[in-house]
Design an enzyme around this catalytic site. Structure first.
Site, PDB file in Angstrom:
ATOM      1  N   ASN A   7     -12.888   3.804  -3.275  1.00 13.08           N
ATOM      2  CA  ASN A   7     -12.349   5.126  -2.989  1.00 13.08           C
ATOM      3  C   ASN A   7     -12.881   6.036  -4.102  1.00 13.08           C
ATOM      4  O   ASN A   7     -12.347   6.044  -5.211  1.00 13.08           O
ATOM      5  CB  ASN A   7     -10.820   5.044  -3.007  1.00 13.08           C
ATOM      6  CG  ASN A   7     -10.158   6.359  -2.632  1.00 13.08           C
ATOM      7  OD1 ASN A   7     -10.829   7.379  -2.477  1.00 13.08           O
ATOM      8  ND2 ASN A   7      -8.846   6.337  -2.494  1.00 13.08           N
ATOM      9  N   ARG A  89     -14.039   4.686   1.542  1.00 14.55           N
ATOM     10  CA  ARG A  89     -13.187   5.700   2.140  1.00 14.55           C
ATOM     11  C   ARG A  89     -13.961   7.015   2.201  1.00 14.55           C
ATOM     12  O   ARG A  89     -14.481   7.487   1.193  1.00 14.55           O
ATOM     13  CB  ARG A  89     -11.954   5.911   1.268  1.00 14.55           C
ATOM     14  CG  ARG A  89     -11.142   7.041   1.808  1.00 14.55           C
ATOM     15  CD  ARG A  89     -10.189   7.617   0.829  1.00 14.55           C
ATOM     16  NE  ARG A  89      -9.048   8.065   1.607  1.00 14.55           N
ATOM     17  CZ  ARG A  89      -7.822   7.818   1.304  1.00 14.55           C
ATOM     18  NH1 ARG A  89      -7.525   7.141   0.230  1.00 14.55           N
ATOM     19  NH2 ARG A  89      -6.858   8.232   2.071  1.00 14.55           N
ATOM     20  N   HIS A 177      -5.116  11.643   6.273  1.00  8.63           N
ATOM     21  CA  HIS A 177      -4.265  10.467   6.011  1.00  8.63           C
ATOM     22  C   HIS A 177      -4.388   9.429   7.122  1.00  8.63           C
ATOM     23  O   HIS A 177      -3.519   8.577   7.288  1.00  8.63           O
ATOM     24  CB  HIS A 177      -2.769  10.850   5.846  1.00  8.63           C
ATOM     25  CG  HIS A 177      -2.473  11.594   4.590  1.00  8.63           C
ATOM     26  ND1 HIS A 177      -1.615  12.663   4.548  1.00  8.63           N
ATOM     27  CD2 HIS A 177      -2.925  11.417   3.327  1.00  8.63           C
ATOM     28  CE1 HIS A 177      -1.546  13.120   3.304  1.00  8.63           C
ATOM     29  NE2 HIS A 177      -2.338  12.385   2.539  1.00  8.63           N
ATOM     30  N   ARG A 238       0.112  21.527  -3.123  1.00  8.76           N
ATOM     31  CA  ARG A 238      -0.426  22.313  -2.008  1.00  8.76           C
ATOM     32  C   ARG A 238       0.707  23.001  -1.255  1.00  8.76           C
ATOM     33  O   ARG A 238       1.758  22.395  -1.040  1.00  8.76           O
ATOM     34  CB  ARG A 238      -1.196  21.402  -1.044  1.00  8.76           C
ATOM     35  CG  ARG A 238      -2.583  21.026  -1.533  1.00  8.76           C
ATOM     36  CD  ARG A 238      -3.253  20.019  -0.623  1.00  8.76           C
ATOM     37  NE  ARG A 238      -3.388  18.739  -1.295  1.00  8.76           N
ATOM     38  CZ  ARG A 238      -3.708  17.592  -0.700  1.00  8.76           C
ATOM     39  NH1 ARG A 238      -3.922  17.572   0.603  1.00  8.76           N
ATOM     40  NH2 ARG A 238      -3.797  16.486  -1.388  1.00  8.76           N
ATOM     41  N   GLU A 382      -3.715   1.326   2.438  1.00  5.82           N
ATOM     42  CA  GLU A 382      -4.980   1.927   2.867  1.00  5.82           C
ATOM     43  C   GLU A 382      -6.162   1.004   2.573  1.00  5.82           C
ATOM     44  O   GLU A 382      -7.059   0.857   3.394  1.00  5.82           O
ATOM     45  CB  GLU A 382      -5.143   3.289   2.188  1.00  5.82           C
ATOM     46  CG  GLU A 382      -4.028   4.241   2.625  1.00  5.82           C
ATOM     47  CD  GLU A 382      -4.041   5.579   1.916  1.00  5.82           C
ATOM     48  OE1 GLU A 382      -3.482   5.669   0.814  1.00  5.82           O
ATOM     49  OE2 GLU A 382      -4.615   6.534   2.460  1.00  5.82           O
TER      50      GLU A 382
END
Ligand code: AMP
Length: 397
Positions: A7, A89, A177, A238, A382
């Site tokens: 990742n 990823r 996601h 955010r 993940e």
């Protein structure tokens, strides 16, 4: 089979080496007690890449990762040939990628084309892919996309009501996601009676980034993030949804530029922006409990937005029978789960308060006995999904 999961971010590479069941060895792996997700043989992170006094670039960072995996005393593999494939990823797969892809020259070019949609995320992933190809030239590489899970969203949920020429230029909702949602839905398939078919599920991925996804019969039908991972829920830093008119007002009245707004909306808003003190939910919950009113307000806005989305998606999906919480806040904070569910009794949501309070980071049914909607905590994995998807693409799974 051993899969290296990478990742790669702008200044860090997170990695895991996973043992996943391959086709021919699956029976043996099952006998050895390997779960569906596979065993983590090694994991870690190289960070502060390209900062002063640290690792000079992504290439050197990846060399360090391989050196540690191959270390004669502490390493877990004898030579690089023991790694069957590398799974990367990749955040944005645009319209092109609806499934994991074996990396070829053409695939790299197509990921590059998607980079303008994810300028912060795709270029580092591409750097990771190029360096991995350089260092492991004989090892197949696979890209796994965060947008792919949402490719099933109907047009009506994907299209912004802008002049259609912009839709044609790719300005539409993609969702993110997806790797997390894939990992959770695979797990749910084994947990729900009859599997996912016939179930109307909502999954709230509440980490530092946060989104929610409506999954009908195993298929994504709506999600809160859009063209970029900025739309939707209130997140750590955010803003989530803001009236586009407010953005125009900020430009005109405060003289802000696109770069200013990019920074403000992505890095200085959300829980941090409202509380004024932190983007970390633990901090903000602690301070709210001690009477800090701005922290209380930040949590109220966060929970209000989330509840609003659950209601909206129940309407757009035409029902709800399972509500799932995952990621840092979702897996660990009974307080946030309780606050969200409190207003949702009309949908049939009711928690078992003791089970909810006691659940941190483990799989658990936290709904009250007899509640019409099952509420579950399902930890996301993940890396496990990337490893399995990679093994499948290279034909080892
Ligand atoms: P993630 O991005 O999935 O690693 O999630 C990070 C977020 O989870 C941070 O805001 C953390 O404060 C939050 N988190 C982790 N543990 C807890 C906890 N026990 N209670 C509340 N928030 C938590």
């Amino acid at each position: 089979v051993k899969i290296l999961v990478l990742n790669t971010g702008s200044s860090s590479i997170k990695y895991q080496l996973r043992e996943v069941a391959g086709g021919a060895v699956a029976a043996g792996a099952a006998a050895a007690g390997l779960g569906l997700a596979g065993e983590i043989l090694a994991d870690g992170e190289v960070d502060r890449i390209a900062e002063e006094g640290s690792v000079p670039g992504h290439g050197r960072a990846l060399e360090l990762i391989l050196e540690s995996l191959l270390d004669p005393t502490s390493g877990v593999v004898k030579d690089t040939a023991a790694v069957s494939a590398v799974g990367h990823r990749v955040v944005h797969g645009g319209e092109r990628f609806t499934a994991p892809a074996l990396i070829t020259v053409e695939v790299i070019a197509q990921i590059e084309e998607c980079s303008s949609l994810a300028p912060l995320h795709n270029p580092p992933a591409l750097a990771g892919i190029r360096e991995a190809q350089r260092i492991l030239p004989h090892t197949p590489q696979v890209a796994v996309f965060d947008t792919a899970f949402h490719a099933t969203m109907p047009q009506k949920a994907r299209v912004y009501a802008l002049p259609y020429r912009y839709t044609e230029a790719g300005v539409r909702r993609y969702g993110f996601h997806g790797i997390s949602y894939s990992s959770v839905t695979q797990r749910l398939d084994g947990m729900l009676s009859g599997g996912l078919a016939g179930h109307k599920v909502m999954i709230a991925h509440l980490g530092n980034g946060a989104s929610i996804c409506a999954v009908d019969g195993g298929v994504c039908v709506d999600t809160s993030m859009g063209l970029t991972p900025l739309e939707g829920l209130v997140m750590g830093t955010r803003s989530g949804d803001v009236d586009p008119g407010a953005v125009l007002y900020l430009i005109r009245e405060f003289g802000l530029t696109a770069d200013d707004l990019d920074r403000i909306l992505n890095k200085e808003s959300g829980i941090l922006g409202v509380s004024g003190v932190s983007n970390d939910m633990r901090d903000v919950l602690g301070r709210a409990d001690s009477g800090d009113e701005r922290c209380r307000l930040a949590i109220d806005v966060y929970v209000h937005r989330l509840r609003k989305y659950v209601g909206a998606f129940a309407a757009s999906m035409g029902g709800l029978d399972t509500l799932v919480f995952t990621a840092g806040v979702g897996e660990n904070s009974g307080q946030i789960r309780a606050a969200v569910c409190e207003g949702l009794g009309f949908l049939g949501v009711a928690l078992d308060p003791e089970a909810n309070d006691a659940t941190h980071g483990v799989e658990k049914d936290i709904s009250a006995a007899g509640a019409r909607v099952r509420v579950l905590v399902v930890p996301t994995d993940e890396e496990g999904f990337i490893a399995r998807a990679t093994a499948e693409v290279v034909g080892a799974g």
